[in-house]
Design a protein around this motif. Structure first.
Motif, PDB file in Angstrom:
ATOM      1  N   GLU A  87      38.390  46.955  38.906  1.00 49.17           N
ATOM      2  CA  GLU A  87      37.288  45.989  39.087  1.00 49.17           C
ATOM      3  C   GLU A  87      37.194  45.043  37.888  1.00 49.17           C
ATOM      4  O   GLU A  87      36.982  43.839  38.044  1.00 49.17           O
ATOM      5  N   ARG A  88      37.386  45.595  36.700  1.00 49.49           N
ATOM      6  CA  ARG A  88      37.339  44.787  35.483  1.00 49.49           C
ATOM      7  C   ARG A  88      38.482  43.757  35.475  1.00 49.49           C
ATOM      8  O   ARG A  88      38.294  42.609  35.054  1.00 49.49           O
ATOM      9  N   ALA A  89      39.644  44.187  35.953  1.00 50.33           N
ATOM     10  CA  ALA A  89      40.800  43.273  36.020  1.00 50.33           C
ATOM     11  C   ALA A  89      40.450  42.045  36.856  1.00 50.33           C
ATOM     12  O   ALA A  89      40.722  40.905  36.458  1.00 50.33           O
ATOM     13  N   VAL A  90      39.822  42.273  38.007  1.00 47.59           N
ATOM     14  CA  VAL A  90      39.432  41.163  38.879  1.00 47.59           C
ATOM     15  C   VAL A  90      38.449  40.247  38.149  1.00 47.59           C
ATOM     16  O   VAL A  90      38.595  39.013  38.168  1.00 47.59           O
ATOM     17  N   GLU A  91      37.457  40.848  37.470  1.00 39.80           N
ATOM     18  CA  GLU A  91      36.480  40.051  36.716  1.00 39.80           C
ATOM     19  C   GLU A  91      37.147  39.185  35.653  1.00 39.80           C
ATOM     20  O   GLU A  91      36.703  38.087  35.349  1.00 39.80           O
ATOM     21  N   LEU A  92      38.237  39.713  35.068  1.00 42.42           N
ATOM     22  CA  LEU A  92      38.931  38.994  33.992  1.00 42.42           C
ATOM     23  C   LEU A  92      39.872  37.923  34.532  1.00 42.42           C
ATOM     24  O   LEU A  92      40.522  37.220  33.770  1.00 42.42           O
ATOM     25  N   GLY A  93      39.977  37.836  35.867  1.00 39.20           N
ATOM     26  CA  GLY A  93      40.856  36.830  36.467  1.00 39.20           C
ATOM     27  C   GLY A  93      42.289  37.295  36.604  1.00 39.20           C
ATOM     28  O   GLY A  93      43.190  36.488  36.850  1.00 39.20           O
ATOM     29  N   ILE A  94      42.529  38.593  36.459  1.00 40.12           N
ATOM     30  CA  ILE A  94      43.890  39.133  36.562  1.00 40.12           C
ATOM     31  C   ILE A  94      44.295  39.205  38.027  1.00 40.12           C
ATOM     32  O   ILE A  94      43.520  39.642  38.872  1.00 40.12           O
TER      33      ILE A  94
END
Lengths: 195, 195
Positions: free
Chosen positions: A159-166
């Motif tokens: 989920e954090r990856a998505v938030e970071l634009g990954i």
């Protein structure tokens, strides 16, 4: 500090995982290891498979490119029989508590199993072998990997990856800047805020 | 010899087009300029738009990455209002007969119009301006661009690109090896058969 976002099925994460410690040591960066899953991110984009399988020309190019990269880096490479492999179990192992000491060894072992030795990394026996010699008791870690803590940590990472634009792997973050691809590792390590 | 396969709408082709002459001169490669269209190739893959527009996270990353690359290479950059632009007319101009002498100047001018000056490169007036100073009479070349020869050459180039396994731009071919991406220009120029 450099955050290293990796997915065990990802082809270009293999050379990145095997190079990053040496490269980061040269520039004095501490590595923060961030296992995550690309599957949920790809599904959001409407893909139920690797884009390298969906788009044949891109896939053909990638395998040749990876072969060239591994040759240039003197890394053993054998095209895996199964692609993409299911790295869920290995990623959960990487998300167990107290993984600080052995994680880099484990990560390298899993990538080598996948891309050098063509072993099935979805199998508990393969994953346990990747822990052997690096942890006191692989069985204890395997147990922890099936616990709620490891699962929750992996979900939170994704989920954090998505938030970071990954959107792909490997990805690197240095001073809040996102870099995508094995070929951007050096650029990421050279990044200074204000550049 | 290095074949340089480019599409005027392609973002990463901009730094490649502005760097390739200097880089190729250093390694002693002759450049073979290969204008082609990505639109038909993308449509084959089911895309009616640039993947950078279809996949938002990838697009966001690309614009930031391109900005960083241009900064590092001291290339002016302004994000185009229209993306992707329609490069058909410019590509036809690049496919006119007898383009040998002025083609590199024209290619650089079109990319600069698109990615440095935010001009609409689909307009005949913009394309004619990109020829000005490089050809005796821009109007004569513009006329030739609407002729059957230029159209057929562009179609043939695009078909050849597909045959060669090209799926994106910029792409480079050296000694039969395909390399994709501005960041592979140096690798392509360093390529030796038998590597």
């Amino acid at each position: 500090m450099i955050e290293f976002w990796f997915e065990f099925a990802s082809t270009y994460s293999y050379p990145a995982a095997l190079r990053i410690e040496k490269c980061a040591a040269e520039t004095g960066h501490e590595i923060v290891w961030r296992p995550f899953l690309l599957g949920p991110i790809f599904r959001e984009q409407g893909w139920d498979n690797s884009p390298f399988n969906i788009y044949a020309a891109k896939g053909n190019y990638m395998w040749r490119d990876l072969e060239r990269i591994c040759q240039a880096e003197s890394l053993p490479f054998r095209r895996p029989t199964i692609f993409p492999q299911n790295g869920l179990l290995a990623a959960r192992v990487a998300c167990t508590d107290g993984n600080g000491g052995w994680l880099p060894d484990f990560v390298r072992a899993v990538y080598s199993a996948n891309f050098a030795d063509d072993r099935d990394i979805s199998l508990p026996a393969t994953v346990a072998t990747c822990l052997t010699g690096h942890v006191a008791d692989p069985e204890v870690v395997m147990q922890a990997a099936s616990g709620g803590g490891a699962k929750a940590r992996l979900r939170a990472n994704t989920e954090r990856a998505v938030e970071l634009g990954i959107f792909g792997a490997p990805s690197f973050i240095v001073d809040g800047e996102l870099f995508w691809g094995n070929d951007r590792l050096e650029t990421a390590l050279a990044w200074k805020q204000g550049d």
